[in-house]
Every structure is written in C-alpha cells, then in structure tokens.
Write a protein that holds these residues in place. Structure first.
Motif, short mmCIF file in Angstrom:
data_model
loop_
_atom_site.label_atom_id
_atom_site.label_comp_id
_atom_site.label_asym_id
_atom_site.label_seq_id
_atom_site.Cartn_x
_atom_site.Cartn_y
_atom_site.Cartn_z
N LEU A 86 0.81 -1.21 0.00
CA LEU A 86 0.00 0.00 0.00
C LEU A 86 0.85 1.27 0.00
O LEU A 86 0.52 2.25 -0.68
CB LEU A 86 -0.93 -0.02 1.22
CG LEU A 86 -1.97 1.09 1.33
CD1 LEU A 86 -2.94 1.04 0.15
CD2 LEU A 86 -2.74 0.95 2.65
N ALA A 90 0.74 4.47 -2.61
CA ALA A 90 0.48 5.82 -2.13
C ALA A 90 1.52 6.83 -2.61
O ALA A 90 1.25 8.03 -2.62
CB ALA A 90 0.42 5.82 -0.60
N ALA A 95 -1.91 9.19 -6.70
CA ALA A 95 -2.49 9.07 -5.37
C ALA A 95 -2.51 10.39 -4.61
O ALA A 95 -3.11 10.47 -3.53
CB ALA A 95 -1.72 8.03 -4.56
N LYS A 98 -5.73 11.73 -3.37
CA LYS A 98 -6.37 10.93 -2.33
C LYS A 98 -5.39 10.64 -1.20
O LYS A 98 -5.49 9.62 -0.51
CB LYS A 98 -6.91 9.62 -2.93
CG LYS A 98 -7.95 9.85 -4.01
CD LYS A 98 -8.49 8.54 -4.57
CE LYS A 98 -9.50 8.78 -5.68
NZ LYS A 98 -10.73 9.42 -5.19
N SER A 101 -6.75 9.83 2.36
CA SER A 101 -7.34 8.50 2.48
C SER A 101 -6.26 7.43 2.54
O SER A 101 -6.33 6.50 3.36
CB SER A 101 -8.29 8.22 1.31
OG SER A 101 -9.49 8.94 1.45
N PHE A 102 -5.25 7.54 1.69
CA PHE A 102 -4.17 6.56 1.71
C PHE A 102 -3.43 6.61 3.05
O PHE A 102 -3.09 5.56 3.61
CB PHE A 102 -3.20 6.81 0.56
CG PHE A 102 -3.62 6.15 -0.73
CD1 PHE A 102 -3.52 4.77 -0.89
CD2 PHE A 102 -4.12 6.90 -1.78
CE1 PHE A 102 -3.91 4.16 -2.07
CE2 PHE A 102 -4.51 6.30 -2.97
CZ PHE A 102 -4.41 4.92 -3.12
N TRP A 122 -4.77 0.44 -9.76
CA TRP A 122 -3.80 1.21 -8.97
C TRP A 122 -2.40 0.59 -9.06
O TRP A 122 -1.40 1.31 -9.08
CB TRP A 122 -4.25 1.32 -7.52
CG TRP A 122 -5.23 2.42 -7.27
CD1 TRP A 122 -6.58 2.33 -7.12
CD2 TRP A 122 -4.92 3.82 -7.20
NE1 TRP A 122 -7.14 3.57 -6.94
CE2 TRP A 122 -6.14 4.50 -6.98
CE3 TRP A 122 -3.74 4.56 -7.29
CZ2 TRP A 122 -6.21 5.90 -6.84
CZ3 TRP A 122 -3.80 5.95 -7.16
CH2 TRP A 122 -5.03 6.60 -6.94
N LEU A 139 -9.95 0.53 -5.03
CA LEU A 139 -8.63 0.04 -4.64
C LEU A 139 -8.75 -1.47 -4.48
O LEU A 139 -9.45 -1.95 -3.59
CB LEU A 139 -8.19 0.68 -3.33
CG LEU A 139 -6.78 0.29 -2.85
CD1 LEU A 139 -5.73 0.96 -3.73
CD2 LEU A 139 -6.57 0.68 -1.39
#
Length: 211
Positions: A86, A90, A95, A98, A101-102, A122, A139
């Motif tokens: 993840l 990010a 990304a 966002k 959120s990440f 992604w 995602l």
C-alpha cells in the motif's frame, strides 16, 4: 501448479503467447519493456499458466486501458513477487489527490498488523506511470490470511476502514496454498463461498477454507 498464486507478479525469459496477432504484439512490447505480468487462472488443462497485463494507448489516453490475456510455460518464469504494498501505491503521483485516504488506511493497517497488497488499476498505475486510474476507481487489495479466523478479522478491518476513505475497497483474502475469497463475500452469512485459485474456480463450504 500450487507454487504460484493469483495476483503474483512474474517476469519472463520470453514473451508469452496470446490469442491474436495484435495481443501477441502487445505482449512482445510489454516483455521488451521489462515489465511484469500478473498470474491469473489457467484456462485449460494444459501446463501453461494464465497471465494478464493492462495496456494504454499513448495516442488516446482518454480511452479505457485494455486488459490482455496471455499464457506461458511456468519454466519461462525467471522471477516472481507479491503485488506492491500500500505504501508504494500511495507514493505514485496519481495518489496525491487521495493522499489523506491513503494515509489513514496505511496508519490503520499498521495499527491492526494487516499487510495490504494492491493489484488492479492502482497497481498498473504505480508500476507503469501510465493512466490506469480515474476518480471512481476502486482500490483492489489482497491480504494473506492464515486461517478462517484471521480472514474474518481482515474482512472486518476492511469494512470498518473503508468508511473513512474516499474510494471503495475491493479485492480478496488469500489463503496460501488454497486460493482466494472475495472479502465482502466472506462477511456474508453463507455456507459456501467462491474460491478462486490458479487451478480452480468453485463453490466450497466456508468451513473447508483456511483450516
């Protein structure tokens, strides 16, 4: 074919086979660029493993990326890896919009001890730098789980974490050596769940997975 799991990234010694001349050309260009393919499910009873990759059209970046199916002999695999984590996703420029959120999801996963891996649009965005995601992109995640109890905890974590995000979480829980189950399906009170693996696609009693 149990040593390979779906969503595994593989690098090949030569381009894989595809169904059409156009897709064979796409696969050859992808191979020449040194990019990995992703393991999918076998489509027949042969030795070949199913692969996929996702291409964009530089001349028409507004068009939806094309998903290409391919196949190869496992002996041509020279390296493999799990999907990116993840944090790597990010860091890709797409990304940025966002980022909050990440950041929240990364923090929550670290606190819960959940290792989130990402595939789908992604992943391709992060690996290629090309345009694969859009405002409404989900995602797609995969989380390795040791047993049914761990799977239940991971699914509950995703359901709770999603409430604070600006994107939807899709994806699967992976039982190494067994296969994958969609995490939302696992939360439902069903006797049977759909199990996917490199070699099979079938409904199985939930009591039989992750034992």
């Amino acid at each position: 074919m149990t040593w390979l799991r779906r969503h595994t990234l593989v690098w090949l010694s030569q381009a894989p086979e595809a169904e059409t001349d156009e897709d064979r050309a796409r696969a050859a260009a992808w191979q020449m660029s040194g990019r990995p393919f992703i393991v999918t499910r076998r489509r027949d009873d042969g030795r070949d493993i199913g692969l996929g990759f996702c291409t964009t059209d530089p001349a028409h970046p507004e068009l939806r990326p094309r998903r290409v199916a391919a196949r190869t002999d496992p002996g041509r695999i020279v390296r493999d890896a799990r999907p990116p984590g993840l944090a790597e996703i990010a860091r890709c420029p797409a990304a940025t919009a966002k980022a909050n959120s990440f950041s929240r999801l990364i923090s929550a996963a670290a606190s819960a001890g959940v290792d989130i891996r990402v595939y789908g649009s992604w992943m391709w965005q992060a690996l290629t730098g090309e345009r694969h995601v859009h405002e409404a992109s989900d995602l797609d995640v995969v989380i390795d789980v040791a047993d049914l109890d761990a799977a239940g905890r991971a699914a509950a974590f995703l359901a709770a974490a999603e409430q604070d995000l600006t994107f939807r979480i899709d994806g699967e829980l992976s039982f190494p050596g067994v296969g994958e189950v969609q995490w939302r399906e696992l939360l439902q009170d069903k006797v049977e769940v759909l199990l996917k693996s490199v070699d099979t696609l079938k409904l199985v009693p939930r009591s039989q997975i992750g034992r």
